[in-house]
Write a protein that holds these residues in place. Structure first.
Motif, short mmCIF file in Angstrom:
data_model
loop_
_atom_site.label_atom_id
_atom_site.label_comp_id
_atom_site.label_asym_id
_atom_site.label_seq_id
_atom_site.Cartn_x
_atom_site.Cartn_y
_atom_site.Cartn_z
N LEU A 175 -43.08 -46.30 -59.90
CA LEU A 175 -44.31 -46.14 -59.21
C LEU A 175 -45.36 -47.17 -59.86
CD1 LEU A 175 -44.53 -42.25 -59.49
CD2 LEU A 175 -43.91 -43.73 -57.50
N LEU A 176 -45.24 -47.37 -61.14
CA LEU A 176 -46.40 -48.23 -61.81
C LEU A 176 -45.71 -49.17 -62.69
CD1 LEU A 176 -49.06 -45.56 -62.67
CD2 LEU A 176 -49.57 -48.00 -61.34
N SER B 103 -43.30 -46.76 -65.05
CA SER B 103 -43.60 -45.38 -64.81
C SER B 103 -42.75 -44.96 -63.55
CB SER B 103 -45.02 -45.30 -65.05
OG SER B 103 -45.75 -45.31 -65.81
N GLY B 104 -42.05 -44.04 -63.57
CA GLY B 104 -41.32 -43.51 -62.27
C GLY B 104 -41.85 -42.14 -62.20
N THR C 121 -40.59 -42.67 -67.76
CA THR C 121 -40.73 -44.17 -67.84
C THR C 121 -39.80 -44.94 -68.84
OG1 THR C 121 -41.99 -44.47 -70.06
CG2 THR C 121 -43.21 -43.13 -68.10
#
Lengths: 335, 335, 335, 335
Positions: free
Chosen positions: D148-149, D240-241, D245
Motif C-alpha cells: 500500500l505504501l 507497508s502492506g 511490512t
C-alpha cells in the motif's frame, strides 16, 4: 590466464564447487571429474562443457589436462589424494578435514615440508565470510582493545541419523577451532568439553556440548555446539576485549513485521549462510593459483593443528577434564 | 500529602487510570466516580476502598471530597466537564481530545485565560513515553544537527466497525500532531492528506492515509496512518537532521530465535505499548497537583492547537490539497 | 492504607530507595532513618516531610512509628538488623547480600523458620526488570522448548580501587546466581571459575572471570564477569532451548545514525539500567506488606542459597576445579 | 566460452567495472578501452593483460575484437554510443542514465524496436543487491499482503560542489524511480516534490527533498533524498502492506560495543554499500550475453520510463504540485 581444474568427489559439496569453478573467475573451468561412484562422475561430467569423467582420483591428479585439483571426496580418502597432489606438484584445494586423523594430517605436512613448497589449501570457509572478516578486522584494528574472551555458538537445525557425539567436535566444532586460531593469530593450548542437559530432539545423541578453548595468550572461548536446534542454522560469535566487544550481526537482509513480530529470517542451513564465503574462497584460491603464488588461505599446517585440537577436545569429551594440546613446533615453511 | 481524585467516565480507559491513581503515588486515591451508566459507576466504586458513586459529573466536580478531577468520559462531554472544573477552580486531567471541535477547545482556552491560571492537562501520553523522551532528548541535544524531516507511522492492528476515515485523523493522527508540536517546540503550519491504495482489510474504509505536516521552520513530517495493519500495534518515528538521524528503536525486551526467525514481539495494542507512559503521565500529574503547581504537561492550548491542525488535515482529506493552519496568537498564559 | 517505613543506612542506594518510598505507592512514606553516620541521617531526615533521624537501627526497628524496615546499610550489619526485624515481627526489605556469610544467612533462615512466618525480602532486583521478566515468560511459556544452556555476561564500566577478585563473585555474579535460580526454578548444584587473560585496565585485579554454573536438571550457564569493560554497563543473557533461544534485547530506546554508525546507547551504570526494576520491586513490596501478605519476592532462603553458591564459586576461584554446592533441604516455610 | 568486452569511459566507475570483467566469470576479459582522455585510456589499457586503447568509442564498438560493450562514459555521450551498439548488433551495458533526456532515451527505444531485438541493459544496480532482492521476494511472496505504501530514503554523506538541486532527482532519486517500478512491477503515474527546511551543510543547495511517487495501482511512495547527511551513505526502504511490512535491515556485518554504544558501521559511500550488487549485476550480464539471451536486467524501456518519471519530478520541483507522468504504450518488444 585460465585454470583447468579437476574435481575428485562430486557429491553435494563437490557439485557446489563445480558450479563456482566452471565458467568461473579468470577463465577457470572444470576439465576432469572423478568419483567412487563412476556413474555419478559420468553424469556430472556430461553436464559440463569441458569435463571428462576419469576412472580414479589418482589418474585425475596426474592428468596433463589438470592444472589444479579440488578434493571433495569422503574424508578418509583426503590423505592419499592430497599426498598425490603434492607428489605431482599440483595445487590442491581440499575440503575440511584435511584428513581424518592428526597422524594423517601430519604426514601431509611432512610431505609438503619435504617438497619444499606450499601447495595445499584447506576448505575452512569461515575465513572468507564477510562478517567474519569484519569481526577480525575489528579485533585486529584495536576497536575493542586486547581480546580476553570469546563466546561462540554453532547451531544446526538438525543432523542425519548417523551423526555421533564425536562428530559434534570433529565435524562441527572444527570450524570454530580454525576460526579461533585465525581470529586470534595463535594456537589453542587446551580444550575442555562439558555436557549440558541433553536435548530430547536428538534421541540418544549427547547434544548440545559446551566446549572451552584456551588460546596461547590466555583468551578463553566458550563454544556452544548444538546440532538439533530446530529453528535454523546460526553461527554466533562475540569477542570481549578490554574496552569493548564485537559480535557477528544478524545476517538477515530484511526485517519483516508480521503476525505480532518484527523478524529477520535465519538461514536454513550452512549452504544458505555461507554461500558467499564459498564464492570468495574459491575465487581467491583461483587467483592465487593462477598467479603462481602459494595458497594465502588455511594451509596444511592449519588443517593439522585443527585436528590436534579436535583430538584434545575429543579426549576431554570421552574422559572429562581439561586436556592440553600438544603441538610440535611449526615448521619453517608455515611461518 | 494525599490527593483525592474524582473520575468521570469509568469505561476502559477510566478504569485503567483508576488502577493507577487509587493507592498511587503521594497517597493519591479515588474518592468519587461518575458515569452516564450509573450502574457501572456503582460497580466500579464498590471495588474501591474509598470511592463513592455520584449521580453526575457535575456533582462530582463540585464535591468537597474531590481535590482534582480526571475526565475519561465520551468525547462530546469533555467540554462541559472541563469548563466546570475551571469554574470550580479544580485541577483537571482530561483524556484526549480536549474537546471534539476547535471551537469547544477555544472556549476552554478562553475560560482558562479568563480564570487567570492553568488548571487543565490533556492526556497526550506520547510525551511521557521513555522512548519518545529519548527521541526528543537526542534532537534537543544536537545529536543529529538541525532537524529537517520526520518520518512517522501510526499503526493499529484493527479498528472497530464504526471507525471512520475522519477518525484516522481526529482520533489517531491527533497523537502525532501533538507529538510533532512537542518534539520540535513549534506549531504546525500546514497539512496535506494523501489517500494511497486502500487496504482490503478495512472494507469501505479509506485506510491507510499518508499525511504531510509542515512545521513553522520548514521541517516536513510524513505520517503513515494505518488502522488495520493486522500484525500488531506500532509507533514509528525517525527524525532526519543535518548530520544524522534518530529513530524509535524496536520496543521488544527480548529476542526470540525460533521457527526460522530472530524476532521481537510487537505490542498487540496501545495499552501494551504505552502502559509505562500512562504510569509516568499520571504520577507526574499527581506530583504537580500535590505541589500546587500548574500542569507541566500538555495544557488547554495544546489541546486547542492540535484540534485546529486536525481540522486542517480533515479539510485536506475532504477537499484535497495543502491546507494552511490558521492559529491565533498564543495567549500570554501559555507562553 | 499507608505504609510507614524506616530506612537503616542512607548512603547512595538508601537515598534512592527513600526517593521511591516517600510519597510512594499506597501512601507509603519514610518516617524514620538511621545511619552509622548520625549527621548524614539527620541531613537526610531533614529533607523529608515526615521522617525523624533515630540514633540507631535497633531503635528504629522497635519504634512504634515504623511499620516496615528497609535495610540498606553496610553488608556486615545486615544480619543483626534483619534478625532484629524478625524478632520484632516486622516486614523487612534487605538489600543484597542478605548477609556476608552463608552461616549468617543460615541464622536468618533459622530465625524466620522459628518465628513461623516469612518477613524477609532480599533486594535481588533482576526479578523485577521487565526484560528479565519477558525472558522468564518466554522460557516458562515453552517458546524455546526445554532450556539446555544459558550464556550470560555481567559487565561494569569500571570498579573502585578497593574492588577485589572475590567481589567479582560475591558482589557482582551474585546477581546472576539469583537470576539463574529464579529463571529456571531450581537450585544450582555446582560452580567452576576460569580465569582468562587479564585485562590491563584493572591493574592487578584478575578481571574478567568466566564462571560455569550447573543447574539441578543439567542446564549449564556460562557467565562472563567483567568489571572494567569501559564501554558501559551491560547485562546479557541468552537461554538456548531445544527448539530455539531467547535473549535480552538491547535496551536502548532510540537508534542514532551519526558519525558513520547506527547506534543505541548503552547504560552508563546499574542505576540507569535498572531504575525501572527498582521502582517495580519496591512498589510490589509495599503492595505485599500493605496487604499483609508474606513477601512474594526473593526471601531469606533465596538469600541463603545464593550465598552458598557464591561460596562454592569462591572456593573454585581460589582452588580451581568444579565445586559442588552443598545445600541442605529447603525448610517447609519456603516451599 | 569467453566474452571479450570493450569499455568506453574509464573513469572511476569504468575502472571498477573493468576490475570485475577482466579475468571475470565465464572467461570474460577486457580487450579494448576508449576514453575522451586518450592518455587515461592508454594508462588503463597498459595495466590489463589483453586490452588495447582505441582512439574512440565509435571505433571500439565496431571493432571485430569486441563481443560486447560497456558504456561508462559521461552521460551526454551515452545516446550515440548505445545507438551505435544497436546499429552494430552488439550487446551493450550502459551505466545509468540510459541518456540524459527522455527524448534521447526514446530514440534508443525506437532504434531497438526497429532492430527487432533487445541488446541494451541499463546499470540500475539496485535490482542486483541481495537485500533489495530479499525485499522484492517478500513483497512478491505475499509476506505482507498487498503493498500500500513505501517509505524510502536515499542518503549521501556529501556531494561535490557542482552538484545541483536537479541532480537530486535526475542522478540520485533516479535509482528509487527504477527500484519502485521494479519492486511493484508497474509504472509510476505521478510525482510531487516537496522542499523541506534546507540543510545548512549544502550551502545554497536545496537539500533535502521529499518526493512522493504514485504507482499505477495507487501505492504511494515517499522518498527522502538527502545528499549531505554527513553520517554516511544509507539506503532505506520499508514497504507497508495489508498485513505487515518489510524493510531493508541494517547492512552492518558486525556490531561493536564501545564508547557507550552498541553500533553497526554505516557504509561510507555507494561503492562500499553496493560492491556486491555490481559483482552480481555484471556476472549475470556476462552470463546472459554468453548464453546469447536478451538482457534479463533493466532494459532500454526501463531507462526511458525512469527518465520520463524523473522529468515529471523535475517539473514538480520547478513548478510545484503533482505532475502526472505521461508514458506512451509499452512496445511489444518489452512486454
Amino acid at each position: 590466464m585460465g585454470l583447468d581444474v579437476g574435481v575428485i568427489g562430486v557429491g553435494m559439496i563437490g557439485q557446489e564447487h563445480i558450479r563456482r569453478l566452471d565458467g568461473g573467475p579468470r577463465g577457470s573451468r572444470v576439465v576432469a571429474v572423478a568419483d567412487a561412484d563412476a556413474e555419478r562422475a559420468a553424469t556430472v561430467a556430461a553436464q559440463l562443457p569441458a569435463a571428462k569423467a576419469l576412472p580414479s582420483g589418482e589418474e585425475l591428479i596426474v592428468s596433463d589436462a589438470v592444472d589444479a585439483v579440488v578434493v571433495t571426496s569422503w574424508g578418509p580418502t583426503h590423505e592419499p589424494y592430497v599426498l598425490a597432489c603434492i607428489a605431482a606438484g599440483k595445487p590442491v584445494f581440499c575440503e575440511k578435514p584435511l584428513a581424518t586423523t592428526q597422524e594423517a594430517c601430519r604426514r601431509i605436512v611432512d610431505a609438503e615440508v619435504a617438497a619444499g613448497r606450499r601447495l595445499v589449501q584447506v576448505g575452512f570457509n569461515r575465513r572468507y565470510d564477510p562478517a567474519h572478516r569484519a569481526l577480525k578486522l575489528a579485533v585486529d584494528g584495536g576497536a575493542i582493545g586486547a581480546p580476553l574472551l570469546a563466546h561462540c555458538a554453532h547451531r544446526n537445525a538438525s543432523v542425519p541419523a548417523h551423526y555421533t557425539r564425536d562428530m559434534s567436535i570433529a565435524d562441527t566444532a572444527i570450524h570454530e577451532i580454525d576460526e579461533l586460531r585465525w581470529l586470534f593469530g595463535q594456537e589453542i593450548v587446551a580444550a575442555q568439553v562439558f555436557t549440558p542437559r541433553r536435548s530430547s530432539r536428538g534421541g540418544e545423541l549427547q547434544d548440545p556440548l559446551l566446549v572451552l578453548f584456551e588460546l596461547a595468550d590466555g583468551v578463553l572461548a566458550d563454544v556452544e555446539v548444538s546440532v538439533n536446534v530446530h529453528y535454523g542454522y546460526e553461527i554466533r560469535c562475540e569477542v570481549s576485549g578490554e574496552t569493548g566487544t564485537v559480535e557477528l550481526a544478524d545476517s538477515a537482509p530484511v526485517r519483516l513485521r508480521r503476525e505480532g513480530a518484527v523478524a529477520g529470517l535465519v538461514p536454513a542451513d550452512w549452504r544458505e549462510r555461507f554461500a558467499l564465503s564459498y564464492d570468495v574462497e574459491l575465487r581467491e584460491w583461483v587467483d592465487t593459483v593462477v598467479a603462481g603464488s602459494p595458497p594465502q588461505g588455511p594451509g596444511a599446517w592449519d588443517g593439522y593443528a585443527a585436528q590436534v585440537v579436535s583430538d584434545a577436545a575429543l579426549q576431554s569429551l570421552h574422559s572429562g577434564g581439561r586436556v592440553a594440546v600438544e603441538l610440535p613446533a611449526r615448521p619453517e615453511l608455515y611461518r
